[in-house]
Enzyme design. Structure first.
Site, mmCIF file in Angstrom:
data_model
loop_
_atom_site.group_PDB
_atom_site.id
_atom_site.type_symbol
_atom_site.label_atom_id
_atom_site.label_comp_id
_atom_site.label_asym_id
_atom_site.label_seq_id
_atom_site.Cartn_x
_atom_site.Cartn_y
_atom_site.Cartn_z
ATOM 1 N N HIS A 1 -11.145 -2.291 3.488
ATOM 2 C CA HIS A 1 -11.016 -1.995 4.923
ATOM 3 C C HIS A 1 -11.728 -0.705 5.324
ATOM 4 O O HIS A 1 -11.797 -0.373 6.516
ATOM 5 C CB HIS A 1 -9.534 -1.911 5.271
ATOM 6 C CG HIS A 1 -8.870 -0.799 4.556
ATOM 7 N ND1 HIS A 1 -8.665 -0.813 3.183
ATOM 8 C CD2 HIS A 1 -8.421 0.395 4.976
ATOM 9 C CE1 HIS A 1 -8.089 0.318 2.820
ATOM 10 N NE2 HIS A 1 -7.940 1.071 3.887
ATOM 11 N N ASP A 2 -12.233 0.027 4.317
ATOM 12 C CA ASP A 2 -12.971 1.272 4.599
ATOM 13 C C ASP A 2 -14.475 1.100 4.449
ATOM 14 O O ASP A 2 -15.229 2.054 4.683
ATOM 15 C CB ASP A 2 -12.562 2.370 3.592
ATOM 16 C CG ASP A 2 -11.131 2.816 3.739
ATOM 17 O OD1 ASP A 2 -10.539 3.211 2.711
ATOM 18 O OD2 ASP A 2 -10.602 2.758 4.869
ATOM 19 N N GLU B 1 -6.303 4.263 -5.776
ATOM 20 C CA GLU B 1 -7.559 4.483 -5.058
ATOM 21 C C GLU B 1 -8.022 5.878 -5.417
ATOM 22 O O GLU B 1 -7.366 6.863 -5.061
ATOM 23 C CB GLU B 1 -7.378 4.374 -3.541
ATOM 24 C CG GLU B 1 -8.689 4.578 -2.803
ATOM 25 C CD GLU B 1 -8.532 5.087 -1.383
ATOM 26 O OE1 GLU B 1 -7.523 5.743 -1.092
ATOM 27 O OE2 GLU B 1 -9.422 4.819 -0.552
ATOM 28 N N ASP C 1 -2.798 4.878 -2.265
ATOM 29 C CA ASP C 1 -3.766 5.508 -1.373
ATOM 30 C C ASP C 1 -4.095 6.935 -1.841
ATOM 31 O O ASP C 1 -3.184 7.722 -2.078
ATOM 32 C CB ASP C 1 -3.119 5.564 0.021
ATOM 33 C CG ASP C 1 -4.085 5.903 1.113
ATOM 34 O OD1 ASP C 1 -5.034 5.134 1.308
ATOM 35 O OD2 ASP C 1 -3.897 6.935 1.776
ATOM 36 N N ASP D 1 0.863 -1.177 0.000
ATOM 37 C CA ASP D 1 0.000 0.000 0.000
ATOM 38 C C ASP D 1 0.908 1.238 0.000
ATOM 39 O O ASP D 1 1.725 1.412 0.915
ATOM 40 C CB ASP D 1 -0.895 -0.016 1.262
ATOM 41 C CG ASP D 1 -2.222 0.681 1.042
ATOM 42 O OD1 ASP D 1 -3.264 0.126 1.437
ATOM 43 O OD2 ASP D 1 -2.211 1.781 0.439
HETATM 44 O O1 TEU Z 1 -9.042 6.207 2.105
HETATM 45 C C1 TEU Z 1 -9.314 7.417 1.430
HETATM 46 C C2 TEU Z 1 -10.653 7.880 1.753
HETATM 47 O O2 TEU Z 1 -11.086 8.831 1.177
HETATM 48 C C3 TEU Z 1 -11.476 7.141 2.736
HETATM 49 O O3 TEU Z 1 -10.927 7.365 4.017
HETATM 50 C C4 TEU Z 1 -12.894 7.630 2.691
HETATM 51 O O4 TEU Z 1 -12.902 9.054 2.702
HETATM 52 C C5 TEU Z 1 -13.625 7.197 3.922
HETATM 53 O O5 TEU Z 1 -13.293 5.879 4.217
HETATM 54 C C6 TEU Z 1 -15.103 7.349 3.629
HETATM 55 O O6 TEU Z 1 -15.804 7.117 4.813
HETATM 56 C C7 TEU Z 1 -7.659 5.914 2.194
HETATM 57 C C8 TEU Z 1 -7.506 4.651 3.007
HETATM 58 O O7 TEU Z 1 -8.156 3.575 2.321
HETATM 59 C C9 TEU Z 1 -8.118 4.904 4.354
HETATM 60 O O8 TEU Z 1 -8.096 3.719 5.150
HETATM 61 C C10 TEU Z 1 -7.312 5.988 5.042
HETATM 62 O O9 TEU Z 1 -7.935 6.311 6.260
HETATM 63 C C11 TEU Z 1 -7.244 7.252 4.167
HETATM 64 O O10 TEU Z 1 -6.973 6.986 2.799
HETATM 65 C C12 TEU Z 1 -6.101 8.131 4.642
HETATM 66 O O11 TEU Z 1 -4.884 7.474 4.347
#
Ligand code: TEU
Ligand code: CA
Length: 547
Positions: A317-318, A243, A201, A99
């Site tokens: 994971h989000d 992403e 990311d 990542d």
């Molecule tokens: O996620 C980017 C992101 O925009 C998400 O956090 C999204 O806004 C949120 O989940 C919506 O509820 C990436 C990673 O996947 C995330 O785990 C990190 O927290 C974020 O970037 C910061 O690095």
């Protein structure tokens, strides 16, 4: 025609290391735990493993806040552990994708510690510093994804620094060529360790132009990505996936077109954000609408039919657990889990399986805020209380869409803590682990796990699954998704009933087909014509090969 790439026929498995497998009983998943589960992933048919961040980090955002890009977080293990994982994976024909989190670092990164010392410091412009506005407040109205302003005043120098995520995740200044040079150097350091690629990311943010309040798709975004490609992975045959929450079919072609020299593919999130509430975003629960979901998925299939490449996923994971979000975790968990897998994996693109999705893991029924761990959820909870919203409403929203749903420990067996750890896990295990676990799934021929194994094998056995032209049918049908894939004279029809009731489907004449049932979650179906009665969540695929 599309030039053939190895990752066209690959299936990727995403691991959230903190929650995958704990090998030393400290309640936190780790790299040796992952290495111990490679045979499990091999038997599923996985080709590539994407690891969420494993680098040194204060874990403010569970590793998406990096303080040393070239060292492993001690709770996850050592560089030696990582190199063993890469070697053991390679022995099994699997690759490791890391990542790449380069929109921001941790505030404990040495670059930021130097940068905040003041304007004279050589690292000052590694980050985005601005003087206060006239009224002494933040320089402009940019807001953080994790709540509140995206600016924090640093008393040492009386200036604000930008953080589009937590205040402990200061944004890097990508306009600074020294930043880009350091990032490329780090990327090559990892590439030399034999990784199979990068998941990038929030990569759509690196072209941000803060003073114009442009956050994603900034004017230099693609210049930077083409420079990154040239300076690092461009000469290697690896997988790169960006992403991009802001991606549109148009921008996806800029990121992943065959002549663009940028990325292999991107994650778009239209099928996710379309369900969110206009005001409260994901925190106001709202059932998904299949017609809208089908139209977004089809739009992306059509947009990248001739160029570019789709990354197919239900979860990560989000995101909430797919079975809870799109399936029926309480009524028909197994058939709806198989239906979701069938609908996704037979589309065109590279499928991504999120840890636990393959065994039907579900959202976790937390009832109080103390059970939550995710900084986004905890911050938003506070903001909801400050705004006078009821805690119960917030918990309802977090139950449905909170990120912790995807971060409860992987459920390996019916042993205590689901076999994830011999110690107390950092976050509670979903109480359904005695029923929902990998051990039970692998030994049950009718399990979701075995259905994923078959789908992953189908992708390798039938070029039509990889390269067949996608065409959707019955777009306005509220309950059923129907699409065809065609490759030369061969045709495959995929039918997926997303509803919990029986459906009588009238088959358009163009869809009449007789052939081999490639997969089904009830009895095999080998021909379609006239009408067909579908069971709740029934899904199948029929392949008609020209004789
Ligand atoms: O996620 C980017 C992101 O925009 C998400 O956090 C999204 O806004 C949120 O989940 C919506 O509820 C990436 C990673 O996947 C995330 O785990 C990190 O927290 C974020 O970037 C910061 O690095
Ligand atoms: Ca551990």
């Amino acid at each position: 025609g599309t030039e053939r790439k190895w990752w066209h026929s690959a299936t990727v498995y995403q691991i959230y290391p903190r929650s995958f497998c704990d090998s030393n009983g400290d309640g936190i998943g780790d790299i040796p735990g992952i290495t111990g589960k490679l045979d499990y992933l091999k038997s599923l048919g996985i080709d590539v493993i994407w690891l969420s961040p494993i680098y040194k980090s204060p874990m403010d955002d569970n590793g998406y806040d990096i303080s040393d890009y070239q060292d492993i977080a001690p709770e996850f293990g050592t560089i030696a552990d990582f190199e063993q994982l890469v070697a053991e994976a390679r022995n099994r024909g699997m690759g490791i994708v890391l990542d790449l989190v380069v929109n921001h670092t941790s505030d404990e990164h040495p670059w930021f510690i130097q940068s905040r010392k003041g304007p004279g410091n050589p690292f000052r412009d590694f980050y985005v510093w601005r003087k206060p506005a006239e009224d002494g407040g933040p320089p402009n109205g940019l807001m953080s994804s994790f709540g509140g302003p995206a600016w924090t005043l640093d008393p040492e120098t009386g200036e604000y620094y930008l953080h589009l995520f937590s205040r402990r995740q200061p944004d890097l200044n990508w306009e600074n060529p020294s930043v880009r040079k350091e990032i490329y150097k780090m990327m090559n350091w990892w590439l030399e360790r034999g990784i199979a690629g990068f998941r990038m990311d929030v990569i759509d943010y690196i072209g941000k132009q803060v003073d114009r309040e442009i956050i994603h798709d900034g004017p230099h975004l693609h210049d930077y990505l083409q420079e990154m490609n040239r300076q690092t992975f461009g000469s290697r045959d690896i997988l790169t996936v960006g992403e991009c929450w802001s991606a549109t079919p148009g921008s996806a072609l800029l990121y992943s077109g065959r002549d663009r020299q940028e990325l292999s593919m991107v994650f778009q999130f239209e099928h996710v954000t379309q369900q969110w509430d206009e005001t409260y975003g994901k925190w106001r629960s709202k059932p998904f609408d299949l017609v809208k979901l089908k139209s977004v998925l089809s739009k992306w299939q059509y947009a990248l039919a001739e160029d570019g490449w789709n990354a197919l996923f239900w979860g990560n994971h989000d995101l909430p657990r797919a079975l809870s979000k799109y399936g029926d975790a309480t009524g028909y968990p197994v058939v709806s889990g198989k239906m979701l897998a069938t609908a996704l994996h037979l589309m065109k693109g590279t499928p991504f399986v999120y840890q636990g999705e393959e065994i039907g893991m579900t959202n976790v029924p937390f009832t109080k805020i103390e059970q939550y761990r995710d900084i986004e959820t905890l911050n938003m909870h506070q903001l909801h209380l400050d705004a006078g919203l009821s805690p119960e409403d917030f918990i309802k929203g977090a139950n449905e869409n909170g990120r912790d749903n995807a971060r409860t420990p992987m459920q390996w067996s019916a042993a205590p803590y689901g076999g994830f750890s011999t110690g107390t896990p950092w976050i509670e295990v979903n109480p359904n682990y005695s029923r929902v676990n990998a051990q039970a799934a692998m030994t049950d021929e009718g399990s979701i796990w075995n259905h994923y194994r078959k789908l992953i094998a189908l992708r390798k056995a039938h070029p039509i699954v990889i390269y067949g032209l996608y065409q959707s049918w019955l777009d306005q049908h509220p309950d059923v998704m129907v699409y065809t894939r065609t490759l030369g004279p061969d045709r495959m029809v995929v039918v997926a009933n997303f509803s919990q009731h029986q459906v009588t489907l009238t088959i358009p004449d163009e869809l009449n087909i007789t052939g081999e049932c490639l997969i089904s979650n009830y009895k095999p179906v080998e021909s379609l014509n006239g009408t067909i009665g579908l069971e709740p969540y029934e899904a199948f695929a029929i392949l008609a090969k020209a004789s």
